[in-house]
Every structure is written in C-alpha cells, then in structure tokens.
Design an enzyme around this catalytic site. Structure first.
Site, mmCIF file in Angstrom:
data_model
loop_
_atom_site.group_PDB
_atom_site.id
_atom_site.type_symbol
_atom_site.label_atom_id
_atom_site.label_comp_id
_atom_site.label_asym_id
_atom_site.label_seq_id
_atom_site.Cartn_x
_atom_site.Cartn_y
_atom_site.Cartn_z
ATOM 1 N N SER A 16 19.170 -6.889 56.007
ATOM 2 C CA SER A 16 18.224 -7.777 56.707
ATOM 3 C C SER A 16 18.659 -9.248 56.714
ATOM 4 C CB SER A 16 16.786 -7.600 56.199
ATOM 5 O OG SER A 16 16.663 -7.866 54.827
ATOM 6 N N ASP A 122 22.468 2.017 54.589
ATOM 7 C CA ASP A 122 22.480 1.127 53.430
ATOM 8 C C ASP A 122 23.922 0.996 52.932
ATOM 9 O OD1 ASP A 122 22.261 -0.100 51.002
ATOM 10 O OD2 ASP A 122 20.595 1.126 50.300
HETATM 11 P P1 4NP Z 1 19.820 -3.733 51.532
HETATM 12 O O1 4NP Z 1 20.787 -3.003 50.484
HETATM 13 O O2 4NP Z 1 18.532 -2.923 51.562
HETATM 14 O O3 4NP Z 1 20.567 -3.636 52.823
HETATM 15 O O4 4NP Z 1 19.645 -5.142 51.034
HETATM 16 C C1 4NP Z 1 20.425 -2.774 49.155
HETATM 17 C C2 4NP Z 1 20.581 -3.781 48.225
HETATM 18 C C3 4NP Z 1 20.246 -3.550 46.903
HETATM 19 C C4 4NP Z 1 19.758 -2.317 46.525
HETATM 20 C C5 4NP Z 1 19.586 -1.314 47.466
HETATM 21 C C6 4NP Z 1 19.927 -1.543 48.783
HETATM 22 N N1 4NP Z 1 19.427 -2.062 45.169
HETATM 23 O O5 4NP Z 1 19.087 -0.919 44.836
HETATM 24 O O6 4NP Z 1 19.498 -3.000 44.337
#
Ligand code: 4NP
Length: 151
Positions: A16, A122
């Site tokens: 995001s 992700d």
């Molecule tokens: P985002 O990716 O949703 O694209 O910001 C992630 C960043 C961190 C985590 C998961 C997804 N996390 O589990 O910390």
C-alpha cells in the site's frame, strides 16, 4: 472537491505505500488525496520496507517519508474510495464496515485495469523480483483509476 483515496494492505510497509506513491504521482494533489494504511499493527510508525522504497526510487518515486498506520473505522468517513490489495485485506476491511455504504467504498485494486491477476501478491517473504511485479501490477491499476476518474 477533492477525492480521497485510501490504499490498504496487511502491513502498510510493502504494497500500500507503493500504491499511495504511484497513484499520488499520477494525479493533481489539489484534486486527489491518496493515503495508505494496514489492517495489521506490527509496523505502525515505521517507514516502508526498504525493498518497496528501492523499487519506487528505481521508477523515480520517493516513498521513504511515509509512515505506517493502522486502518480504523474512521477511515470509512474520511475516504471516498478504499482499495485493497488482496481478498484477505478485503475481508478484514469489510468486517469493520458499519453499513452497506461503508462496504461499497471497498474494492480490490486489480478490479481496475485488465490484468489476469485479481490480487496484488504479498511480497514480504519474497525476493526483490516480487517487488518488481507488485510495482507493475499496482502501476497499471493506478493508470486505469486515473483514466476512469473524471477530474
Ligand atoms: P504488506 O506486506 O501487507 O504489503 O505491507 C506485509 C508486511 C509485513 C507483514 C506482512 C505483510 N508482516 O507480517 O509483518
């Protein structure tokens, strides 16, 4: 009138922040305000993931000043459109909706444009390549948003 658009993912450090930076770069800031948030709270106050900052910089965008924040119910009042990166984000955001007009603001980002993919994957546990793909998926969707907005 200024249109307010919120980009939402899980962590608000990878996808995001890129979506915020990419869409904001394509529009007049007087006409469209873009922000981003995460459904999770792990990274609140942190800058974007260095891999997102790097791919943004590669394409001429600075997103390093952004700071992570968590999505709240008040965002339904503040924003006209809420774009989520994947189905899990969609479920998490819609779960917080108070009524059908809140839910109606929420759309998958890739419902804009015409990629085969329906979700921005992700990239957190992926290599740099994942961030390159994410950049291009988001970029084409943001082009479609700008084309469809009658400003
Ligand atoms: P985002 O990716 O949703 O694209 O910001 C992630 C960043 C961190 C985590 C998961 C997804 N996390 O589990 O910390």
């Amino acid at each position: 009138m200024q249109i307010k658009v919120l980009m939402v993912c899980l962590g608000n450090i990878c996808r995001s922040p890129l979506a915020e930076g990419i869409l904001q770069s394509k529009v007049d800031p007087d006409k469209v305000l873009v922000d981003s948030a995460g459904t999770g709270s792990w990274h609140v106050g942190n800058p974007p993931d260095p891999r997102s900052t790097a791919v943004a910089r590669k394409y001429g965008l600075d997103i390093g000043f952004q700071r992570c924040r968590q999505f709240t119910v008040a965002d339904f009042d503040q924003f006209d459109m809420i774009y989520v990166m994947d189905q899990s984000n969609y479920n998490n955001v819609v779960q917080k909706a108070r009524d059908p007009s809140d839910s109606a603001k929420v759309k998958l980002l890739l419902s804009e444009g015409n990629t085969i993919e329906t979700e921005v994957p992700d990239p957190y546990y992926n290599s740099e390549d994942g961030f390159e793909l994410v950049y291009h998926l988001i970029d084409q969707a943001c082009e479609a948003i700008v084309t469809n907005l009658t400003l």
